[in-house]
Design an enzyme around this catalytic site. Structure first.
Site, PDB file in Angstrom:
ATOM      1  N   ARG A  13       0.811  -1.222   0.000  1.00 29.63           N
ATOM      2  CA  ARG A  13       0.000   0.000   0.000  1.00 29.63           C
ATOM      3  C   ARG A  13       0.844   1.271   0.000  1.00 29.63           C
ATOM      4  NH1 ARG A  13      -5.196  -0.727   4.064  1.00 29.63           N
ATOM      5  NH2 ARG A  13      -6.508  -1.931   2.610  1.00 29.63           N
ATOM      6  N   GLY A  14       2.138   1.117   0.144  1.00 31.03           N
ATOM      7  CA  GLY A  14       3.012   2.286   0.176  1.00 31.03           C
ATOM      8  C   GLY A  14       3.318   2.815  -1.214  1.00 31.03           C
ATOM      9  N   SER A 108      17.528   3.043   0.107  1.00 30.77           N
ATOM     10  CA  SER A 108      17.473   4.461  -0.227  1.00 30.77           C
ATOM     11  C   SER A 108      18.875   4.974  -0.493  1.00 30.77           C
ATOM     12  CB  SER A 108      16.841   5.247   0.934  1.00 30.77           C
ATOM     13  OG  SER A 108      17.072   6.633   0.790  1.00 30.77           O
ATOM     14  N   SER A 109      18.969   6.031  -1.290  1.00 34.89           N
ATOM     15  CA  SER A 109      20.281   6.619  -1.582  1.00 34.89           C
ATOM     16  C   SER A 109      20.904   7.285  -0.364  1.00 34.89           C
ATOM     17  CB  SER A 109      20.155   7.645  -2.719  1.00 34.89           C
ATOM     18  OG  SER A 109      19.243   8.673  -2.375  1.00 34.89           O
ATOM     19  N   CYS A 110      20.134   7.454   0.720  1.00 37.97           N
ATOM     20  CA  CYS A 110      20.691   8.074   1.926  1.00 37.97           C
ATOM     21  C   CYS A 110      21.663   7.151   2.650  1.00 37.97           C
ATOM     22  CB  CYS A 110      19.598   8.539   2.874  1.00 37.97           C
ATOM     23  SG  CYS A 110      18.742   7.196   3.717  1.00 37.97           S
ATOM     24  N   TYR A 137      17.731   6.019   9.992  1.00 35.82           N
ATOM     25  CA  TYR A 137      17.090   5.318   8.867  1.00 35.82           C
ATOM     26  C   TYR A 137      18.152   4.712   7.949  1.00 35.82           C
ATOM     27  CZ  TYR A 137      14.430   4.673   4.533  1.00 35.82           C
ATOM     28  OH  TYR A 137      13.851   4.141   3.401  1.00 35.82           O
ATOM     29  N   LYS A 141      18.922   0.693   6.866  1.00 34.79           N
ATOM     30  CA  LYS A 141      18.958   0.210   5.497  1.00 34.79           C
ATOM     31  C   LYS A 141      20.316  -0.414   5.163  1.00 34.79           C
ATOM     32  CE  LYS A 141      14.787   0.955   4.254  1.00 34.79           C
ATOM     33  NZ  LYS A 141      13.927  -0.195   3.892  1.00 34.79           N
ATOM     34  N   ASN A 166      15.668   9.653  -4.735  1.00 34.03           N
ATOM     35  CA  ASN A 166      14.459  10.268  -4.172  1.00 34.03           C
ATOM     36  C   ASN A 166      13.254   9.943  -5.054  1.00 34.03           C
ATOM     37  OD1 ASN A 166      15.720  12.189  -2.014  1.00 34.03           O
ATOM     38  ND2 ASN A 166      16.925  12.494  -3.864  1.00 34.03           N
ATOM     39  N   LEU A 167      12.185   9.452  -4.426  1.00 39.47           N
ATOM     40  CA  LEU A 167      11.018   8.980  -5.157  1.00 39.47           C
ATOM     41  C   LEU A 167       9.820   9.904  -4.983  1.00 39.47           C
ATOM     42  CD1 LEU A 167      11.267   5.232  -4.138  1.00 39.47           C
ATOM     43  CD2 LEU A 167      11.966   6.229  -6.321  1.00 39.47           C
ATOM     44  N   HIS A 180       8.556  14.202   1.973  1.00 40.37           N
ATOM     45  CA  HIS A 180       9.777  14.568   1.279  1.00 40.37           C
ATOM     46  C   HIS A 180       9.552  15.851   0.487  1.00 40.37           C
ATOM     47  CE1 HIS A 180      10.653  10.211   1.994  1.00 40.37           C
ATOM     48  NE2 HIS A 180      11.826  10.724   2.269  1.00 40.37           N
ATOM     49  N   TRP A 203      11.795  25.270   2.050  1.00 42.33           N
ATOM     50  CA  TRP A 203      12.781  25.055   3.113  1.00 42.33           C
ATOM     51  C   TRP A 203      14.206  25.144   2.559  1.00 42.33           C
ATOM     52  CZ3 TRP A 203      11.619  20.829   7.279  1.00 42.33           C
ATOM     53  CH2 TRP A 203      10.439  21.180   7.960  1.00 42.33           C
ATOM     54  N   ARG A 210      19.007  17.525  -6.069  1.00 44.21           N
ATOM     55  CA  ARG A 210      18.284  16.283  -5.859  1.00 44.21           C
ATOM     56  C   ARG A 210      17.960  15.616  -7.197  1.00 44.21           C
ATOM     57  NH1 ARG A 210      20.138  16.884  -1.770  1.00 44.21           N
ATOM     58  NH2 ARG A 210      19.229  17.001   0.325  1.00 44.21           N
TER      59      ARG A 210
END
Length: 320
Positions: A13-14, A108-110, A137, A141, A166-167, A180, A203, A210
Protein backbone atom coordinates in the site's frame (compact mmCIF):
# COMPACT_ATOMS: atom_id res chain seq x y z
CA UNK A 1 9.19 -15.11 -12.60
CA UNK A 2 6.37 -17.08 -14.19
CA UNK A 3 2.98 -15.42 -14.51
CA UNK A 4 1.57 -17.79 -11.90
CA UNK A 5 4.48 -17.41 -9.46
CA UNK A 6 3.54 -16.65 -5.85
CA UNK A 7 4.91 -13.14 -5.27
CA UNK A 8 4.81 -11.38 -1.91
CA UNK A 9 4.88 -7.58 -1.96
CA UNK A 10 5.71 -6.43 1.57
CA UNK A 11 4.31 -2.92 1.88
CA UNK A 12 1.94 -3.11 -1.10
CA UNK A 13 0.00 0.00 0.00
CA UNK A 14 3.01 2.29 0.18
CA UNK A 15 4.47 4.50 -2.53
CA UNK A 16 6.85 1.84 -3.84
CA UNK A 17 4.85 -1.29 -3.06
CA UNK A 18 1.66 0.00 -4.69
CA UNK A 19 3.61 0.88 -7.83
CA UNK A 20 5.17 -2.61 -7.93
CA UNK A 21 1.69 -4.11 -7.57
CA UNK A 22 0.36 -2.05 -10.51
CA UNK A 23 3.28 -3.01 -12.73
CA UNK A 24 2.98 -6.71 -11.90
CA UNK A 25 -0.78 -6.70 -12.50
CA UNK A 26 -0.33 -4.92 -15.85
CA UNK A 27 2.21 -7.56 -16.86
CA UNK A 28 -0.22 -10.40 -16.07
CA UNK A 29 0.99 -11.74 -12.72
CA UNK A 30 -2.10 -13.08 -10.99
CA UNK A 31 -0.88 -14.74 -7.78
CA UNK A 32 0.21 -11.72 -5.78
CA UNK A 33 0.33 -12.20 -2.01
CA UNK A 34 -0.88 -8.98 -0.39
CA UNK A 35 -1.45 -8.24 3.28
CA UNK A 36 -2.37 -5.01 5.03
CA UNK A 37 -0.69 -4.15 8.32
CA UNK A 38 -3.87 -5.21 10.13
CA UNK A 39 -3.67 -8.60 8.42
CA UNK A 40 0.09 -9.09 8.85
CA UNK A 41 2.21 -7.03 11.25
CA UNK A 42 5.72 -7.28 9.82
CA UNK A 43 7.20 -6.29 13.18
CA UNK A 44 5.76 -9.51 14.67
CA UNK A 45 8.30 -12.25 13.96
CA UNK A 46 5.91 -15.09 14.77
CA UNK A 47 3.23 -13.70 12.46
CA UNK A 48 5.75 -13.28 9.63
CA UNK A 49 7.02 -16.85 10.09
CA UNK A 50 3.46 -18.21 9.99
CA UNK A 51 2.70 -16.25 6.84
CA UNK A 52 5.75 -17.61 4.98
CA UNK A 53 5.08 -21.17 6.17
CA UNK A 54 1.45 -21.11 5.05
CA UNK A 55 1.67 -19.09 1.81
CA UNK A 56 5.10 -20.28 0.58
CA UNK A 57 5.92 -17.28 -1.65
CA UNK A 58 8.55 -17.83 -4.34
CA UNK A 59 9.61 -14.21 -4.80
CA UNK A 60 9.61 -11.25 -2.42
CA UNK A 61 9.68 -7.49 -2.96
CA UNK A 62 10.61 -6.02 0.43
CA UNK A 63 9.21 -2.50 0.06
CA UNK A 64 7.76 -2.15 3.58
CA UNK A 65 9.49 0.53 5.65
CA UNK A 66 8.96 3.49 7.93
CA UNK A 67 9.85 6.51 5.81
CA UNK A 68 9.67 10.30 6.03
CA UNK A 69 11.36 13.60 5.29
CA UNK A 70 13.94 15.60 7.25
CA UNK A 71 11.57 16.69 10.03
CA UNK A 72 10.11 13.21 10.58
CA UNK A 73 13.61 11.71 10.75
CA UNK A 74 14.69 14.38 13.24
CA UNK A 75 11.61 13.95 15.45
CA UNK A 76 11.38 10.15 15.51
CA UNK A 77 14.90 8.68 15.16
CA UNK A 78 14.18 5.76 17.51
CA UNK A 79 11.15 4.66 15.51
CA UNK A 80 13.01 4.96 12.22
CA UNK A 81 15.86 2.69 13.25
CA UNK A 82 13.84 0.23 15.36
CA UNK A 83 10.90 -0.40 13.03
CA UNK A 84 13.00 -0.71 9.90
CA UNK A 85 15.45 -3.10 11.51
CA UNK A 86 12.67 -5.30 12.86
CA UNK A 87 10.70 -5.42 9.58
CA UNK A 88 13.65 -6.34 7.39
CA UNK A 89 15.06 -8.83 9.91
CA UNK A 90 11.74 -10.67 10.12
CA UNK A 91 11.09 -10.78 6.38
CA UNK A 92 14.63 -11.67 5.28
CA UNK A 93 15.01 -14.42 7.88
CA UNK A 94 11.61 -15.94 7.14
CA UNK A 95 12.37 -15.79 3.42
CA UNK A 96 15.54 -17.80 4.06
CA UNK A 97 13.73 -20.36 6.22
CA UNK A 98 11.07 -20.93 3.55
CA UNK A 99 13.49 -21.17 0.61
CA UNK A 100 12.58 -18.05 -1.36
CA UNK A 101 14.04 -18.12 -4.88
CA UNK A 102 14.79 -14.41 -5.23
CA UNK A 103 14.26 -11.41 -2.89
CA UNK A 104 14.64 -7.71 -3.66
CA UNK A 105 15.34 -5.48 -0.66
CA UNK A 106 14.50 -1.80 -1.22
CA UNK A 107 16.63 0.84 0.46
CA UNK A 108 17.47 4.46 -0.23
CA UNK A 109 20.28 6.62 -1.58
CA UNK A 110 20.69 8.07 1.93
CA UNK A 111 22.81 5.00 2.77
CA UNK A 112 25.78 6.70 1.14
CA UNK A 113 28.13 9.16 2.90
CA UNK A 114 26.98 12.77 3.08
CA UNK A 115 29.92 14.12 1.09
CA UNK A 116 30.27 11.36 -1.49
CA UNK A 117 31.96 12.02 -4.82
CA UNK A 118 29.29 12.51 -7.48
CA UNK A 119 27.74 10.59 -9.12
CA UNK A 120 27.57 8.02 -6.32
CA UNK A 121 28.84 4.56 -7.19
CA UNK A 122 27.74 1.45 -5.29
CA UNK A 123 31.26 0.92 -3.98
CA UNK A 124 31.10 4.22 -2.02
CA UNK A 125 29.00 2.50 0.65
CA UNK A 126 30.57 2.87 4.14
CA UNK A 127 33.38 5.16 2.96
CA UNK A 128 32.46 8.21 5.08
CA UNK A 129 30.07 9.79 7.63
CA UNK A 130 26.34 9.79 6.91
CA UNK A 131 23.98 12.77 6.73
CA UNK A 132 23.00 13.35 10.41
CA UNK A 133 19.36 14.22 9.68
CA UNK A 134 18.52 10.70 8.51
CA UNK A 135 21.33 8.62 9.99
CA UNK A 136 19.11 6.17 11.98
CA UNK A 137 17.09 5.32 8.87
CA UNK A 138 20.24 5.00 6.75
CA UNK A 139 21.93 2.71 9.27
CA UNK A 140 18.87 0.44 9.29
CA UNK A 141 18.96 0.21 5.50
CA UNK A 142 22.71 -0.45 5.50
CA UNK A 143 22.05 -3.28 7.94
CA UNK A 144 19.49 -4.68 5.48
CA UNK A 145 22.07 -4.68 2.69
CA UNK A 146 24.61 -6.40 4.93
CA UNK A 147 21.97 -8.93 5.99
CA UNK A 148 21.22 -9.84 2.37
CA UNK A 149 24.94 -10.17 1.66
CA UNK A 150 25.58 -12.22 4.81
CA UNK A 151 22.73 -14.64 4.09
CA UNK A 152 23.92 -15.00 0.50
CA UNK A 153 27.44 -15.87 1.68
CA UNK A 154 26.50 -18.16 4.54
CA UNK A 155 23.30 -19.80 3.34
CA UNK A 156 23.53 -19.52 -0.44
CA UNK A 157 20.43 -17.32 -0.71
CA UNK A 158 19.93 -15.06 -3.74
CA UNK A 159 18.95 -11.71 -2.30
CA UNK A 160 19.53 -8.41 -4.08
CA UNK A 161 19.44 -4.88 -2.61
CA UNK A 162 18.25 -1.99 -4.79
CA UNK A 163 18.93 1.59 -3.73
CA UNK A 164 16.58 4.07 -5.42
CA UNK A 165 17.09 7.79 -5.49
CA UNK A 166 14.46 10.27 -4.17
CA UNK A 167 11.02 8.98 -5.16
CA UNK A 168 7.63 10.53 -5.85
CA UNK A 169 4.37 9.40 -7.41
CA UNK A 170 0.77 8.29 -6.76
CA UNK A 171 0.18 7.42 -3.12
CA UNK A 172 2.96 9.69 -1.83
CA UNK A 173 2.84 11.40 1.56
CA UNK A 174 1.76 15.03 1.15
CA UNK A 175 1.86 15.99 4.84
CA UNK A 176 3.84 19.22 5.13
CA UNK A 177 5.51 18.16 8.38
CA UNK A 178 6.58 14.64 7.42
CA UNK A 179 6.82 14.41 3.64
CA UNK A 180 9.78 14.57 1.28
CA UNK A 181 10.61 17.69 -0.68
CA UNK A 182 8.67 17.11 -3.92
CA UNK A 183 5.24 16.20 -2.47
CA UNK A 184 5.65 19.03 0.05
CA UNK A 185 6.29 21.50 -2.78
CA UNK A 186 3.30 20.14 -4.71
CA UNK A 187 0.97 20.60 -1.76
CA UNK A 188 2.25 24.12 -1.12
CA UNK A 189 1.59 25.03 -4.76
CA UNK A 190 -1.89 23.47 -4.73
CA UNK A 191 -2.83 25.34 -1.53
CA UNK A 192 -1.34 28.61 -2.78
CA UNK A 193 -3.35 28.40 -6.00
CA UNK A 194 -6.55 27.61 -4.09
CA UNK A 195 -6.00 30.56 -1.75
CA UNK A 196 -4.90 32.95 -4.48
CA UNK A 197 -1.53 33.39 -2.75
CA UNK A 198 1.32 34.91 -4.70
CA UNK A 199 4.20 33.12 -3.00
CA UNK A 200 5.22 29.84 -1.38
CA UNK A 201 7.95 29.17 1.17
CA UNK A 202 10.62 26.59 0.38
CA UNK A 203 12.78 25.06 3.11
CA UNK A 204 16.51 25.79 3.03
CA UNK A 205 18.66 27.77 0.66
CA UNK A 206 17.48 26.15 -2.55
CA UNK A 207 21.03 25.17 -3.51
CA UNK A 208 21.18 21.41 -2.68
CA UNK A 209 20.74 19.16 -5.67
CA UNK A 210 18.28 16.28 -5.86
CA UNK A 211 17.65 13.46 -8.30
CA UNK A 212 13.98 12.47 -8.64
CA UNK A 213 12.55 9.17 -9.88
CA UNK A 214 8.90 8.48 -10.63
CA UNK A 215 7.63 5.54 -8.56
CA UNK A 216 6.28 3.62 -11.56
CA UNK A 217 9.73 3.79 -13.17
CA UNK A 218 11.23 2.32 -10.00
CA UNK A 219 8.60 -0.42 -9.96
CA UNK A 220 9.40 -1.36 -13.54
CA UNK A 221 13.09 -1.49 -12.62
CA UNK A 222 12.34 -3.78 -9.65
CA UNK A 223 10.34 -6.23 -11.76
CA UNK A 224 13.07 -6.05 -14.42
CA UNK A 225 15.70 -7.04 -11.84
CA UNK A 226 13.83 -10.05 -10.46
CA UNK A 227 13.18 -11.20 -14.03
CA UNK A 228 16.82 -11.07 -15.13
CA UNK A 229 18.20 -14.18 -16.80
CA UNK A 230 20.08 -16.51 -14.48
CA UNK A 231 23.57 -15.50 -15.61
CA UNK A 232 22.92 -11.74 -15.30
CA UNK A 233 21.25 -12.11 -11.89
CA UNK A 234 24.00 -14.37 -10.55
CA UNK A 235 26.67 -11.91 -11.69
CA UNK A 236 25.33 -9.37 -9.16
CA UNK A 237 25.68 -11.79 -6.24
CA UNK A 238 29.45 -11.84 -5.90
CA UNK A 239 30.84 -12.81 -2.49
CA UNK A 240 33.38 -9.99 -2.83
CA UNK A 241 30.93 -7.06 -2.75
CA UNK A 242 27.44 -6.31 -1.44
CA UNK A 243 24.59 -7.39 -3.75
CA UNK A 244 23.80 -3.72 -4.30
CA UNK A 245 22.55 -1.78 -7.32
CA UNK A 246 21.52 1.86 -7.74
CA UNK A 247 18.27 2.86 -9.42
CA UNK A 248 17.81 6.47 -10.51
CA UNK A 249 17.10 8.89 -13.30
CA UNK A 250 20.76 9.71 -13.94
CA UNK A 251 20.33 13.49 -13.65
CA UNK A 252 19.59 16.01 -10.88
CA UNK A 253 18.58 19.62 -10.29
CA UNK A 254 18.69 22.17 -7.47
CA UNK A 255 15.84 22.54 -5.00
CA UNK A 256 15.19 25.97 -6.52
CA UNK A 257 14.95 24.43 -9.99
CA UNK A 258 12.71 21.70 -8.60
CA UNK A 259 10.35 24.26 -7.05
CA UNK A 260 10.28 26.16 -10.35
CA UNK A 261 9.51 22.92 -12.22
CA UNK A 262 6.64 22.11 -9.85
CA UNK A 263 5.27 25.61 -10.38
CA UNK A 264 5.52 25.29 -14.16
CA UNK A 265 3.93 21.82 -14.18
CA UNK A 266 1.01 22.93 -11.99
CA UNK A 267 0.49 26.42 -13.38
CA UNK A 268 1.76 28.48 -10.44
CA UNK A 269 3.38 31.80 -11.35
CA UNK A 270 4.03 33.17 -7.85
CA UNK A 271 7.26 33.94 -6.00
CA UNK A 272 9.51 31.45 -4.23
CA UNK A 273 10.68 32.48 -0.74
CA UNK A 274 13.50 30.44 0.82
CA UNK A 275 13.49 29.90 4.59
CA UNK A 276 17.21 29.57 5.33
CA UNK A 277 16.53 28.75 9.00
CA UNK A 278 15.41 25.31 7.81
CA UNK A 279 17.95 22.52 7.16
CA UNK A 280 19.22 21.80 3.67
CA UNK A 281 20.13 18.16 4.19
CA UNK A 282 22.71 16.45 1.99
CA UNK A 283 24.27 18.86 -0.58
CA UNK A 284 23.92 16.42 -3.50
CA UNK A 285 22.77 12.83 -4.04
CA UNK A 286 23.16 11.88 -7.69
CA UNK A 287 23.42 8.15 -8.23
CA UNK A 288 25.66 6.47 -10.73
CA UNK A 289 23.17 4.26 -12.59
CA UNK A 290 25.59 2.79 -15.11
CA UNK A 291 25.08 -0.78 -13.81
CA UNK A 292 21.32 -0.60 -14.45
CA UNK A 293 21.90 0.90 -17.89
CA UNK A 294 24.37 -1.86 -18.74
CA UNK A 295 21.69 -4.40 -17.82
CA UNK A 296 19.33 -2.69 -20.27
CA UNK A 297 17.06 -0.50 -18.11
CA UNK A 298 16.67 3.28 -18.05
CA UNK A 299 14.03 5.58 -16.49
CA UNK A 300 11.50 6.85 -19.03
CA UNK A 301 9.19 9.34 -17.25
CA UNK A 302 10.09 13.03 -17.47
CA UNK A 303 9.90 15.08 -14.27
CA UNK A 304 7.07 17.31 -15.54
CA UNK A 305 5.02 14.33 -16.72
CA UNK A 306 5.59 12.53 -13.41
CA UNK A 307 4.53 15.60 -11.41
CA UNK A 308 1.36 15.98 -13.45
CA UNK A 309 0.46 12.28 -13.13
CA UNK A 310 1.05 12.46 -9.38
CA UNK A 311 -1.12 15.58 -9.15
CA UNK A 312 -3.95 13.94 -11.10
CA UNK A 313 -3.90 10.91 -8.79
CA UNK A 314 -3.92 13.04 -5.62
CA UNK A 315 -6.27 15.84 -6.66
CA UNK A 316 -8.42 14.33 -9.44
CA UNK A 317 -11.28 16.73 -8.71
CA UNK A 318 -9.12 19.82 -9.38
CA UNK A 319 -8.05 19.96 -13.05
CA UNK A 320 -4.88 21.79 -13.98
Amino acid sequence: MEKDSRIFIAGHRGLVGSAIRRVLERQGYDRLLLRTRAELDLTDSCAVERFFESERPQYVFLAAAKVGGIQANNNFPAEFIRENLVIQNNVIHSAYRSGIERLLFLGSSCIYPKLCPQPIKEEYLLTGPLEPTNEPYAIAKIAGIEMCWSYNRQYGTRYLAAMPTNLYGPGDNFDLQNSHVLPALMRKVVEAKAAGARQITVWGTGTPRRELLYSEDLAEACVFLLNLPEDAYSAMLSKDRPPLINIGAGRDLTIRELAETVGAALGFKGELVFDTTRPDGTPQKLLDVSRMEQLGWRASTSLIDGIRRTYQSQWPEVPL
